[in-house]
Design an enzyme around this catalytic site. Structure first.
Site, PDB file in Angstrom:
ATOM      1  N   LYS A  47      11.734  -9.117 -61.977  1.00 28.34           N
ATOM      2  CA  LYS A  47      10.612 -10.131 -62.283  1.00 28.34           C
ATOM      3  C   LYS A  47      10.424  -9.566 -63.848  1.00 28.34           C
ATOM      4  O   LYS A  47      10.759  -8.341 -64.133  1.00 28.34           O
ATOM      5  CB  LYS A  47       9.390  -9.565 -61.497  1.00 28.34           C
ATOM      6  CG  LYS A  47       8.158 -10.637 -61.851  1.00 28.34           C
ATOM      7  CD  LYS A  47       6.897 -10.363 -60.985  1.00 28.34           C
ATOM      8  CE  LYS A  47       5.589 -11.145 -61.354  1.00 28.34           C
ATOM      9  NZ  LYS A  47       4.676 -10.443 -60.198  1.00 28.34           N
ATOM     10  N   SER A  82       2.396 -14.516 -58.501  1.00 23.58           N
ATOM     11  CA  SER A  82       2.908 -14.483 -59.875  1.00 23.58           C
ATOM     12  C   SER A  82       4.524 -14.356 -59.959  1.00 23.58           C
ATOM     13  O   SER A  82       5.099 -14.385 -60.988  1.00 23.58           O
ATOM     14  CB  SER A  82       2.134 -13.593 -60.748  1.00 23.58           C
ATOM     15  OG  SER A  82       2.334 -12.332 -60.373  1.00 23.58           O
ATOM     16  N   SER A 112       1.398 -11.676 -54.679  1.00 22.49           N
ATOM     17  CA  SER A 112       2.254 -12.081 -55.754  1.00 22.49           C
ATOM     18  C   SER A 112       3.904 -12.110 -55.154  1.00 22.49           C
ATOM     19  O   SER A 112       4.502 -12.606 -55.823  1.00 22.49           O
ATOM     20  CB  SER A 112       2.197 -11.453 -57.023  1.00 22.49           C
ATOM     21  OG  SER A 112       0.984 -11.782 -57.710  1.00 22.49           O
TER      22      SER A 112
END
Length: 469
Positions: A81, A157, A181
Site C-alpha cells: 500500500k 482504504s 481497511s
C-alpha cells in the site's frame, strides 16, 4: 485474457519454480504485461517499480535454480500500500498535497520482511487521502474501481490492493487497517484478508489501533504472507514475538465450536437483506459442520460511533495541519470538511471520547467472548458507486461499524467472500480471540471450502468511465 500462471494458486507457481518450468522472471514479465492491460480500467497501481522488481525476480530465479529459495513468497509478485514506506518508492498517503515529497529512505517492517523473504515487490497501490475513507477515492490518484464492475467501489482504504488482487495483479498484498481497511476492500472485491491481533504484524509508527495486514485471493496465500510479516520488531513497541511452536495450516473443522452470528450491531447502518442472506448461508454451513451456532443479540443500545468518529477526526485534523497551509486545499474536500471539527476538540474532549470508545470496545469484547468465534457482515450493503466516499458523504467511515470495533478490541478478524449477489461478491467477517490469528485463518479456510459459489475472477475492460481514472 486469462493466464494459467497469473490466475493459478501461488502453490502451483511455486511448484513450477521448483521443477524449472517457470522462473520468477517469467512471472514478473507476465505480471507487468497484465498491469499494462488491466490497470487502466481499475487504477490500482500508485507506482510501479519495474526495475526494482526485475532485480528481485532475477535474484529469486538464481535461488530457485540453486534449490535454495528463501520461503513461500520467494519470486512471487506482491504489492504494498502507498502508506507503507519502502526505500526508493514514493510515499504519498493518497493525498495530492504530498505529491512532491522525496522518495522513502527506509523500509517499514512489512516492506523489509517481504524483501527478506525474496518477494518481488511490484510497487505501491492506491489509497484515499490519509487513509481516512472506506472508499477508493483520492485527491492524488482519482477513483480506483472494482474489477467486478468498474462502476462500483473497491472500498478502502486499501483500495488499490483490493482492485489489483481481484484483477490478478500480484498474488498477495500488504494493506493497513484502522477501521476495516483490509477487510472492507476484501469484502467489496471477493478477497481474503486478515486484520491481525494488534502487534502481531509490526508496523511504523506503532499503533494500538492500526495494523498492517495481508490480503490475497485465497486463504493459503494470506497465510503465507502472514507468516512472513508477523514477528517482533524493535521499531514497533507493541509488536509480538511469534508463537514458539509451528502453527497449523489445515482447515479448522467447526465441529463442537461455539459460533456467534452477529447480524446486527443495534446502532448505525444495519445490514440489508442480501448481506444477511449470505451471512445466513455461512451460519448454515457451520451448523452443518457440527458447530453450535447461535444468533447474537445486538451489542449496542446507544450509537457508539460518534465518539470513535471524533477520534478519527482529530487524527485526520492533525495530519491536515502538518501540511503547508498553501497546500491544504489539495486535500480531498470530503476529508477536509469532515475532519475540520477535529481541530477544535480539546484535550479533555479527546480523553472523554477515548474513554467512551474503550467502554464500547469492552461491550464488544464481552459479547464476543461468549463464543469461540463470531461471524458478521463486513459491509452493510452490497457495495456502492465508485465515486462515492461512503454511505454517508459527511462521515466517510460511518459504515464501518461491523469492522471498526475489532481494531479497538485488538482481536484478529478475517474477511472471506461467501456469496455473489447480482454479480458482486459479498464477504463475511470471522472474529476470534486475541492471539488466535492462525486459527481464525484456519476457520476461514474451512469456510472457503464450504463456500456455495465458485469465484471466477473478472477481467476488467481497459476503459475509463469519465473523470480521473
Amino acid at each position: 485474457m486469462s493466464d494459467d500462471v497469473l490466475d493459478a494458486p501461488a502453490a502451483v507457481v511455486r511448484e513450477a519454480f521448483r521443477n524449472g518450468t517457470l522462473t520468477p522472471v517469467d512471472v514478473l514479465r507476465r505480471t507487468l504485461e497484465r498491469i499494462e492491460t488491466r490497470d487502466p480500467a481499475v487504477n490500482a497501481m500508485a507506482y510501479v517499480d519495474a526495475d526494482g522488481a526485475a532485480t528481485a525476480a532475477e535474484a529469486a530465479a538464481r535461488r530457485w535454480a540453486e534449490g535454495s529459495p528463501l520461503g513461500p513468497l520467494d519470486g512471487l509478485p506482491v504489492t504494498i500500500k502507498d502508506s507503507v514506506q519502502a526505500v526508493g518508492m514514493p510515499w504519498r498517503h493518497g493525498c495530492a498535497a504530498f505529491a512532491d515529497l522525496p522518495d522513502s529512505t527506509f523500509d517499514a517492517p512489512p516492506a523489509a520482511r517481504l524483501k527478506e523473504a525474496g518477494a518481488v515487490i511490484l510497487g505501491k497501490t492506491t489509497m484515499p487521502d490519509f487513509g481516512m475513507m472506506a472508499a477508493g477515492v483520492s485527491s492524488l490518484y482519482g477513483i480506483t474501481r472494482n474489477p467486478w464492475d468498474t462502476s462500483r467501489s473497491t472500498g478502502g482504504s486499501s483500495s488499490g490492493a483490493g482492485a489489483a488482487l481481484a484483477s490478478g495483479i500480484g498474488f498477495s498484498s500488504v494493506g493497513t487497517d484502522i477501521a476495516g481497511s483490509v477487510r472492507l476492500p476484501a469484502g467489496h472485491c471477493g478477497l481474503v484478508a486478515l486484520k491481525p491481533t494488534q502487534g502481531r504484524v509490526p508496523h511504523t509508527a506503532p499503533s494500538t489501533m492500526r495494523s498492517a495486514g495481508p490480503m490475497g485471493r485465497t486463504v493459503d496465500d494470506v497465510m503465507d504472507m502472514f507468516d512472513v510479516l508477523s514477528g517482533g520488531d524493535v521499531r514497533d513497541l507493541w509488536s509480538l514475538e511469534p508463537p514458539a511452536a509451528p502453527t497449523a495450516r489445515e482447515p479448522l473443522a467447526p465441529h463442537g465450536l461455539r459460533i456467534g452470528i452477529l447480524g446486527e450491531l443495534g446502532a448505525g447502518f444495519g445490514a440489508d437483506h442480501a448481506v444477511q442472506s449470505v451471512l445466513a448461508d455461512a451460519a448454515a454451513a457451520l451448523r452443518d459442520g457440527g458447530a453450535d451456532v447461535s444468533a447474537m443479540a445486538p451489542i449496542f443500545r446507544d450509537d457508539p460511533y460518534p465518539a470513535l468518529d471524533r477520534l478519527f477526526q482529530v487524527r485526520a485534523a492533525a495530519e491536515l495541519e502538518s501540511i503547508d497551509e498553501g497546500l491544504r486545499g489539495l486535500v480531498h474536500p470530503a476529508i477536509r470538511e469532515w475532519c475540520e471539527p477535529g481541530a477544535r476538540r480539546t484535550a479533555t474532549d479527546f480523553t472523554r471520547d477515548g474513554e467512551a470508545v474503550a467502554r464500547s470496545a469492552e461491550l464488544v469484547r464481552s459479547a464476543t467472548a461468549a463464543f469461540d468465534y463470531v461471524i458478521s457482515p463486513i459491509i452493510p450493503t452490497v457495495g456502492f458507486a465508485a465515486e462515492d466516499v461512503g454511505l454517508d458523504p459527511s462521515h466517510p467511515l460511518s459504515h464501518c461499524g461491523f469492522t471498526a470495533w475489532a481494531n479497538q478490541t485488538a482481536q484478529p478478524a478475517a474477511a472471506l467472500c461467501f456469496g455473489v449477489v447480482d454479480g458482486m461478491p459479498v464477504g463475511i467477517q470471522i472474529i476470534g480471540p486475541r492471539f488466535a490469528d492462525t486459527d481464525v485463518l484456519r476457520l476461514a479456510k474451512w469456510l472457503e471450502a464450504a463456500r456455495p459459489v465458485t469465484l471466477v475472477w473478472p477481467e476488467p475492460a481497459a476503459v475509463h468511465l469519465g473523470g480521473r481514472r
